[in-house]
Structure formats: structure tokens, C-alpha cells
Design a protein around this motif. Sequence first.
Motif, mmCIF file in Angstrom:
data_model
loop_
_atom_site.group_PDB
_atom_site.id
_atom_site.type_symbol
_atom_site.label_atom_id
_atom_site.label_comp_id
_atom_site.label_asym_id
_atom_site.label_seq_id
_atom_site.Cartn_x
_atom_site.Cartn_y
_atom_site.Cartn_z
ATOM 1 N N VAL A 1 0.705 -11.037 4.657
ATOM 2 C CA VAL A 1 0.451 -10.249 5.876
ATOM 3 C C VAL A 1 -0.918 -9.565 5.758
ATOM 4 O O VAL A 1 -1.755 -9.653 6.649
ATOM 5 C CB VAL A 1 1.577 -9.200 6.108
ATOM 6 N N GLY A 2 -1.146 -8.867 4.612
ATOM 7 C CA GLY A 2 -2.392 -8.116 4.472
ATOM 8 C C GLY A 2 -3.620 -9.010 4.505
ATOM 9 O O GLY A 2 -4.525 -8.788 5.305
ATOM 10 N N TYR A 3 -3.636 -10.038 3.666
ATOM 11 C CA TYR A 3 -4.843 -10.881 3.598
ATOM 12 C C TYR A 3 -4.839 -11.972 4.676
ATOM 13 O O TYR A 3 -5.704 -12.007 5.545
ATOM 14 C CB TYR A 3 -4.991 -11.489 2.204
ATOM 15 N N LEU A 4 -3.797 -12.858 4.627
ATOM 16 C CA LEU A 4 -3.854 -14.035 5.512
ATOM 17 C C LEU A 4 -3.735 -13.654 6.992
ATOM 18 O O LEU A 4 -4.489 -14.134 7.834
ATOM 19 C CB LEU A 4 -2.753 -15.032 5.127
ATOM 20 N N PHE B 1 -7.643 -5.474 18.711
ATOM 21 C CA PHE B 1 -7.670 -4.302 17.833
ATOM 22 C C PHE B 1 -6.242 -3.815 17.532
ATOM 23 O O PHE B 1 -5.891 -3.554 16.375
ATOM 24 C CB PHE B 1 -8.494 -3.186 18.502
ATOM 25 N N PHE B 2 -5.400 -3.712 18.576
ATOM 26 C CA PHE B 2 -4.055 -3.172 18.336
ATOM 27 C C PHE B 2 -3.211 -4.112 17.456
ATOM 28 O O PHE B 2 -2.425 -3.654 16.643
ATOM 29 C CB PHE B 2 -3.354 -2.850 19.659
ATOM 30 N N ALA B 3 -3.389 -5.418 17.642
ATOM 31 C CA ALA B 3 -2.647 -6.360 16.787
ATOM 32 C C ALA B 3 -3.034 -6.141 15.328
ATOM 33 O O ALA B 3 -2.178 -6.084 14.433
ATOM 34 C CB ALA B 3 -2.937 -7.796 17.210
ATOM 35 N N LEU B 4 -4.337 -5.990 15.087
ATOM 36 C CA LEU B 4 -4.803 -5.787 13.708
ATOM 37 C C LEU B 4 -4.342 -4.441 13.161
ATOM 38 O O LEU B 4 -3.899 -4.333 12.007
ATOM 39 C CB LEU B 4 -6.334 -5.873 13.666
ATOM 40 N N LEU B 5 -4.438 -3.418 13.998
ATOM 41 C CA LEU B 5 -4.069 -2.068 13.530
ATOM 42 C C LEU B 5 -2.583 -2.018 13.156
ATOM 43 O O LEU B 5 -2.205 -1.573 12.062
ATOM 44 C CB LEU B 5 -4.376 -1.051 14.640
ATOM 45 N N LEU B 6 -1.733 -2.531 14.069
ATOM 46 C CA LEU B 6 -0.284 -2.434 13.826
ATOM 47 C C LEU B 6 0.144 -3.263 12.618
ATOM 48 O O LEU B 6 0.958 -2.805 11.799
ATOM 49 C CB LEU B 6 0.485 -2.884 15.071
ATOM 50 N N THR B 7 -0.392 -4.461 12.493
ATOM 51 C CA THR B 7 0.044 -5.284 11.352
ATOM 52 C C THR B 7 -0.465 -4.672 10.037
ATOM 53 O O THR B 7 0.239 -4.709 9.027
ATOM 54 C CB THR B 7 -0.417 -6.751 11.475
ATOM 55 N N ASN B 8 -1.635 -4.077 10.057
ATOM 56 C CA ASN B 8 -2.160 -3.505 8.810
ATOM 57 C C ASN B 8 -1.426 -2.225 8.424
ATOM 58 O O ASN B 8 -1.098 -2.040 7.248
ATOM 59 C CB ASN B 8 -3.671 -3.253 8.928
ATOM 60 N N LEU C 1 0.942 -1.792 5.152
ATOM 61 C CA LEU C 1 0.774 -0.699 4.179
ATOM 62 C C LEU C 1 2.128 -0.018 3.915
ATOM 63 O O LEU C 1 2.510 0.224 2.760
ATOM 64 C CB LEU C 1 -0.244 0.309 4.728
ATOM 65 N N ILE C 2 2.856 0.230 5.006
ATOM 66 C CA ILE C 2 4.179 0.869 4.848
ATOM 67 C C ILE C 2 5.106 -0.078 4.086
ATOM 68 O O ILE C 2 5.861 0.323 3.206
ATOM 69 C CB ILE C 2 4.778 1.234 6.234
ATOM 70 N N ARG C 3 5.037 -1.381 4.422
ATOM 71 C CA ARG C 3 5.912 -2.375 3.798
ATOM 72 C C ARG C 3 5.663 -2.458 2.288
ATOM 73 O O ARG C 3 6.606 -2.400 1.484
ATOM 74 C CB ARG C 3 5.662 -3.736 4.444
ATOM 75 N N VAL C 4 4.395 -2.593 1.924
ATOM 76 C CA VAL C 4 4.068 -2.813 0.511
ATOM 77 C C VAL C 4 4.469 -1.576 -0.309
ATOM 78 O O VAL C 4 5.070 -1.695 -1.376
ATOM 79 C CB VAL C 4 2.559 -3.142 0.358
ATOM 80 N N SER C 5 4.200 -0.376 0.229
ATOM 81 C CA SER C 5 4.546 0.811 -0.552
ATOM 82 C C SER C 5 6.053 1.044 -0.558
ATOM 83 O O SER C 5 6.648 1.321 -1.618
ATOM 84 C CB SER C 5 3.772 2.033 -0.064
ATOM 85 N N SER C 6 6.721 0.916 0.615
ATOM 86 C CA SER C 6 8.152 1.249 0.632
ATOM 87 C C SER C 6 8.987 0.172 -0.080
ATOM 88 O O SER C 6 10.015 0.487 -0.688
ATOM 89 C CB SER C 6 8.660 1.497 2.052
ATOM 90 N N GLU C 7 8.541 -1.098 -0.037
ATOM 91 C CA GLU C 7 9.298 -2.142 -0.747
ATOM 92 C C GLU C 7 9.269 -1.870 -2.259
ATOM 93 O O GLU C 7 10.286 -1.991 -2.938
ATOM 94 C CB GLU C 7 8.721 -3.536 -0.448
ATOM 95 N N THR C 8 8.103 -1.484 -2.759
ATOM 96 C CA THR C 8 8.000 -1.188 -4.196
ATOM 97 C C THR C 8 8.915 -0.016 -4.552
ATOM 98 O O THR C 8 9.688 -0.069 -5.528
ATOM 99 C CB THR C 8 6.541 -0.828 -4.557
#
Length: 446
Positions: A338-341, A369-376, A380-387
Motif C-alpha cells: 500500500v505504502g510504496y506500490l 490528492f485525496f486518494a493519495l492522502l487517505l491511502t497514505n 500509516l495507521i495500519r502499519v503502526s496498529s498492526e504491529t
Amino acid sequence: MEPEPNKPAIPISIAREQELIRLLMTFLFTGILFMLLPGTFLGVWNLFAISSAQSATSVPAAWMQAHGHAQLFGWIGSFILGIGFYSIPNLRRVSAWSFWDGWLIWSLWTIGVTVRWLSDVYLWQWRVLLPLSATLELLAVVPFFARSVQGHRLQKKFKDGSGAWALLVVAGTVGLIVAMLFNAFECFRLAAAGASPAFPPEFNGRFLILSIWAFPVPIAWGFTARWMPVFLGLKPLRSKLIIAALAVNIIGIVAAFAQSLLPCAILLLAGAICMVCALRIFESADKPAKIQGVHKSFPLFLRIAYVWLMIASLFAVWAAIEPSAAGIGGAGRHALTVGYLMTMVFSVGPRMLPAFLGKKKLFSERLMFFALLLTNVGCLIRVSSETLAYQHYASWAWAFLPVSATMELTGVVIFTINMIGTFLQPPLLTPATSKCGAARPVQDAI
Ligand code: HEM
């Protein structure tokens, strides 16, 4: 191959260009459908289930794999095959007048990926459907590769003199074929002797390293090398370092199959660092970025994508140190996918696709812009909360997983609306409107 005898040559060249655009649009539309429904929707569904059960194993492995396969091959794969076919050098000399080979590749690929998703999710006749899907996918990538080789053979020398970007794209295409071979091997093996269509965890872990690091990642690097010096005004590429970075990346992937996960992760990290230095993405630009037709945040998000690549590579090392930690591996995987690709596709796609599709401009810069903002932010929430959640570092983090999934899904829907809006724009060039006659090479329009 030759123009039909009774038609004048000028409109024919435009009609042929339009046929090619129709094929590209079909690939892109198919990719978007895979991304939206079998990919993201199933991913969101899985994440809601995991969050409410507070357990990473509460969803069947086959469902997770159905989601991953639809995203990697259904979405990213369809985009890459479509854009790849369209951009084959000398395509108009090596492919038939009707581009029937492109349509054949599209049909085999789309049926193959769909059948795979159905057999993973519904388990109906999976012992037949699983190997059938793998065979169709393999049959699709072989003619694609053959056409690419044919087209490149006619290309006497690379235009930019270095060809490092082309090497990355060819490496990614070979990576796709190797991934499809491993996929077919495992599908046939499971059909003969497995208990379910899900790949066993050990094989799947390595297969995912191959499918991601050998296929879309080198191709995304190739696109960056080809277009970003122009779009971002970057300093000239370090071509030799690109080749070294690719070699390190390939050795890393081989190490994964030699059961050496930590050396593999360290090599992947080293390859990614070398590639970032070679692309000079974080160095000050030589020239102003070309942001006409896209949102002005485009250069920022491209650099953010490369920050995600670094984060994902560090997570891969952490996951190799703690191989039983599903949260760390999963978080790192989504930093990469999600973050890179996704950030790469959501920023480079709106910059290039309107010109490829012969459209005047992107439907909406603001939606981009909104598509990029929301997915990013979602990522960020996904990567931190999953860990935090999966590793039981903080129980409150489970509640953030659905938030991340909803933000990512909204971003994906916005990207889809923007792309469909762009597809529906009137074409720039029609036989009736053209005065000069020749079909304009789209790359000139970018
Ligand atoms: C957009 C929102 C997304 C959501 C909500 C989502 C959700 C999930 C979930 C819940 C899993 C199960 C493992 C885990 O918990 O980490 C998973 C695995 C996976 N996802 Fe995603 N995902 C998303 C996007 C993507 C994208 C864009 C890609 C690729 C381009 C992708 C590729 C994968 C892969 C390869 C796996 C591993 C599947 C396996 O175990 O074989 N995901 N995803």
C-alpha cells in the motif's frame, strides 16, 4: 499487419492507435475492478474480522491469499501487462493489425486470476480450478514476454543511451514469469496432494517475497528511472549503481529460497538503499518538477513512496529477526504494497495515463490528492496498529485496524472515480478531428 487496402492510410493509423488505446483501457479497467472488489473489499472484510476477533488467525489462509493474489496479480499485474504491452518498442511492427495477441493475453490473464479468486474463496472444485487458473496465468505471460523480446530486438539502441530503466522492466517481467512458474508448481502440487487451496505458510512466505520483490518492485523502479528524472527534474541517474542494486535485490530473493531469511532481508534492504541513491530521489532537484495536469503534491507523494520503501525494507529485517511475529511481517508487507506500490500507482498513474489514453487531462487533480492522502494516512495507521495489536504490545490498537481499512478503501474508491472520469473524457485525437493525420506518439504528449 498491413493497412486494409481500400482505406486511406491516415485515418487507418489513427484507428489502429485507437484500437490499442481500447486494449489498454480494458486492461486498466480490469485492474481497477480487481483492486476494488476481490482485492480491497476482501482485504477490508478480512481486517474487520481480524480486528473484532482480536486474532490474526481468525480468517482462513485461503481468503488472505485470495486477497493478496487479486491485488498483486489482478490489479498490479493487469496494469503492468496493459501498460507493458502498449509500450513495447516497435509494437506496431511486431503485433498484428488487430492486436489480437493483446486481447488473448488479456482474456487468459483475466480468466486465470478470476478463477483463482473463486477457487480460494468458494473452494468449489478447487482441485481442478486451482491448476487451471495457474495454467491460464502462465499462458498469458509467455506471449507477453515473447512480444516484448521481439519488440526490443528491433530497437537498435536505447534512446537515453543507458537502458538501465529497460533492464529493470525486463527484470520485473522475468520476475513475473518465475513467480508464475512457482505458482503453477504449487497449484498442481496442492491439487494432487493438498488438503486446501491455500499455499502452506513456509512456501507462501517465500512466494510472496518473489512475487513482490521480483515483479512489481523492479518495475516501479524502472518507471521511476524512466520518467522521474523528467517529471521531478532529478539529477542524472547513476546507471551502474542501478545495475548493482538490482543484482543485490536478485541475490536477496535467491537467499529467501535458500532458507536464509535474515541474509535475504538484509540484501533486500541494501538493494533498496542502493536504488534510492541511484535514482537520486531524495537529492535536491536540478530542474523544477513538471506538475501540469496533476495535483501539486505529486513530487511530495513520489518521495513519500520511497520513504515507504525504506520503512518496508527495515520491517523485512525486523520480521526476519522475529520470524513468528505475523504482525511485523504483515505490517512490513503493507508498507510495501500500500505504502510504496499503491502510492506509486496513485501518483504516476494520473500523471501518465491521460496521455497514454489520448485524453486531454486528468478528471480531477483534487481527487488525485485525496486518494493519495487517505491511502497514505490509512497505511500509516495500519502499519503502526498492526504491529502493536498483532504482537500484543497494546490491546487498544485492534480498534484502529478498521479505521485504517476504511480510509484505504475510501482512497481506493476515490482513485477509481478519478480514473473512470478520465476514461470517459472525450479523446484528443479522432480520424474526424485530426488535421495532420499521423497518430501522435503518446510519449510526446507527456
Ligand atoms: C487497501 C486496503 C488493504 C487492506 C485493508 C488489506 C488487508 C489485508 C489483510 C487483513 C491481510 C491479512 C494479513 C495481515 O493481516 O497482514 C492482507 C494480506 C495481504 N495483502 Fe493486503 N490489504 C490491502 C491492500 C493491499 C494491496 C494494495 C496489496 C498489493 C498490492 C495487498 C497485498 C497483500 C498480500 C500479498 C497479502 C498476503 C496474503 C497472503 O497471506 O498470502 N494488500 N491484506
